[in-house]
Design an enzyme around this catalytic site. Structure first.
Site, mmCIF file in Angstrom:
data_model
loop_
_atom_site.group_PDB
_atom_site.id
_atom_site.type_symbol
_atom_site.label_atom_id
_atom_site.label_comp_id
_atom_site.label_asym_id
_atom_site.label_seq_id
_atom_site.Cartn_x
_atom_site.Cartn_y
_atom_site.Cartn_z
ATOM 1 N N HIS A 153 12.683 42.121 34.270
ATOM 2 C CA HIS A 153 13.579 41.981 35.411
ATOM 3 C C HIS A 153 12.792 41.666 36.679
ATOM 4 C CE1 HIS A 153 12.145 46.152 35.459
ATOM 5 N NE2 HIS A 153 12.254 46.071 36.777
ATOM 6 N N GLU B 169 16.364 52.327 35.133
ATOM 7 C CA GLU B 169 16.848 52.326 36.505
ATOM 8 C C GLU B 169 18.153 51.546 36.627
ATOM 9 O OE1 GLU B 169 13.507 50.626 38.528
ATOM 10 O OE2 GLU B 169 13.790 48.646 37.658
ATOM 11 N N HIS C 211 9.212 47.975 32.673
ATOM 12 C CA HIS C 211 8.811 49.376 32.636
ATOM 13 C C HIS C 211 8.870 49.872 31.195
ATOM 14 C CE1 HIS C 211 9.430 49.024 36.895
ATOM 15 N NE2 HIS C 211 10.737 48.895 36.754
ATOM 16 N N ARG D 27 3.363 44.192 35.755
ATOM 17 C CA ARG D 27 3.666 42.839 36.215
ATOM 18 C C ARG D 27 3.299 41.819 35.140
ATOM 19 N NH1 ARG D 27 0.241 44.047 40.896
ATOM 20 N NH2 ARG D 27 1.470 45.106 42.490
#
Length: 318
Positions: free
Chosen positions: A174, A116, A99, A194
């Protein structure tokens, strides 16, 4: 105190844990995510009960402003609710992804970045995940490994068991692996790039889209400090897990009543039940259940709560 209707999302990697965990009467299958609190346009949480039933989270923010968000948060984020809370059940590997941070996301015209964290619920014995680079890598090498499918070799792999915590700052490569069942707390952004998707095909039979160019701009190519959070669980007191510019999260494991004082906190608070059964009573005498799978939003005007029962829950705020 506010509760919302969960937004269930079926995915090609979703399983069957979420509906059972939340004790829902739903026949929806392959549920990979349950969005519990969301202000993302098109996926806005709807209040499920009480005097505000039927209103969206964004409508509440517009109506209540400072009283819901807190004055500083309202000034900082405007009428956008700044966090997104999910349950995620991975019956198969999620894509290897990244991200963008704030600066990169805005440069790309994507709005906000996305940092996150994950708190592991009762996952499968073989559950694992990837979080961060083993060592520094060049953009060229990273793109080559993503293209030929060896990118996992460059990542740190962790086994996952209940109660483990992982922090995923923006720019960190991740992936949630097969068997993981987690709570995800994140910035309110749905921007995901992705790098590799294990050669999977989507429902249309075509390979799922990759985002190598956008990802290349977003990755922090230096290895980061270990993002596996180590902490000591304690009874009947809050234990801080993650503190970052976007959220602060603690865990409580109670077997006796506890009063939590929020009078000096200028923020909403989200309580996420992860185990057991409890009841929350606010300073105005309103009460609601807080059981495993339930999520409660406390407006910033809440001064204190009392939690009773044998219950483990996460507390997060900005």
């Amino acid at each position: 105190m506010l509760k919302f209707k969960p937004i269930l999302k079926s995915t090609i990697w979703g399983g069957d844990k979420i509906v059972k965990f939340k004790r829902m009467d739903s026949q929806q299958s392959h549920v990979g995510e349950s969005w519990e609190i969301s202000g993302i346009p098109g996926f806005e949480s709807i209040v499920s009960e009480g005097e505000h039933a039927g209103l969206s989270l964004n409508q509440l923010v517009s109506q209540m402003g400072d009283r819901l968000l807190g004055a500083d948060n309202h000034q900082r984020f405007g009428n956008a609710f700044p966090l997104l809370v999910k349950f995620i059940d991975a019956c198969d590997d999620l894509s290897i992804q990244v991200h963008p941070d704030e600066e990169t996301a805005r440069r790309q015209g994507k709005g906000d970045g996305k940092t996150e964290m994950w708190y592991a619920l009762q996952s499968e014995p073989e559950a694992y995940l990837y979080n961060g680079l083993r060592q520094a890598i060049t953009p060229e090498c990273c793109k080559s490994m993503a293209t030929d499918g060896t990118i996992c070799d460059a990542l740190v792999r962790y086994g996952v068991s209940e109660g483990e915590v992982f922090y995923i700052p923006a720019g960190c490569i991740h992936s949630i692996g097969k068997g993981c069942f987690v709570v995800e707390i994140q910035q309110a952004s749905d921007v995901t790039y992705r790098l590799f998707d294990f050669m999977r095909r989507g429902k249309d039979g075509k390979p799922r889209e990759l985002h190598l160019d956008e990802a290349a701009e977003s990755i922090h190519y230096q290895s980061m400090p270990e993002n596996h959070v180590h902490y000591s669980q304690k009874k009947n007191e809050g234990v801080e897990l993650v503190r970052c510019p976007w959220f602060t999260t603690s865990v409580y494991d109670l077997d006796e009543p506890m009063v939590i004082d929020y009078s000096d906190l200028d923020s909403f608070v989200i309580l996420i039940g992860v185990k057991g059964n409890g009841v929350v009573v606010d300073d105005e005498g309103h009460s609601t259940s807080l059981c495993a799978g339930e999520v409660v939003l406390l407006p910033a005007c809440t001064n204190e709560i009392k939690v009773e029962g044998e219950v483990r829950f996460l507390e997060t705020y900005v």
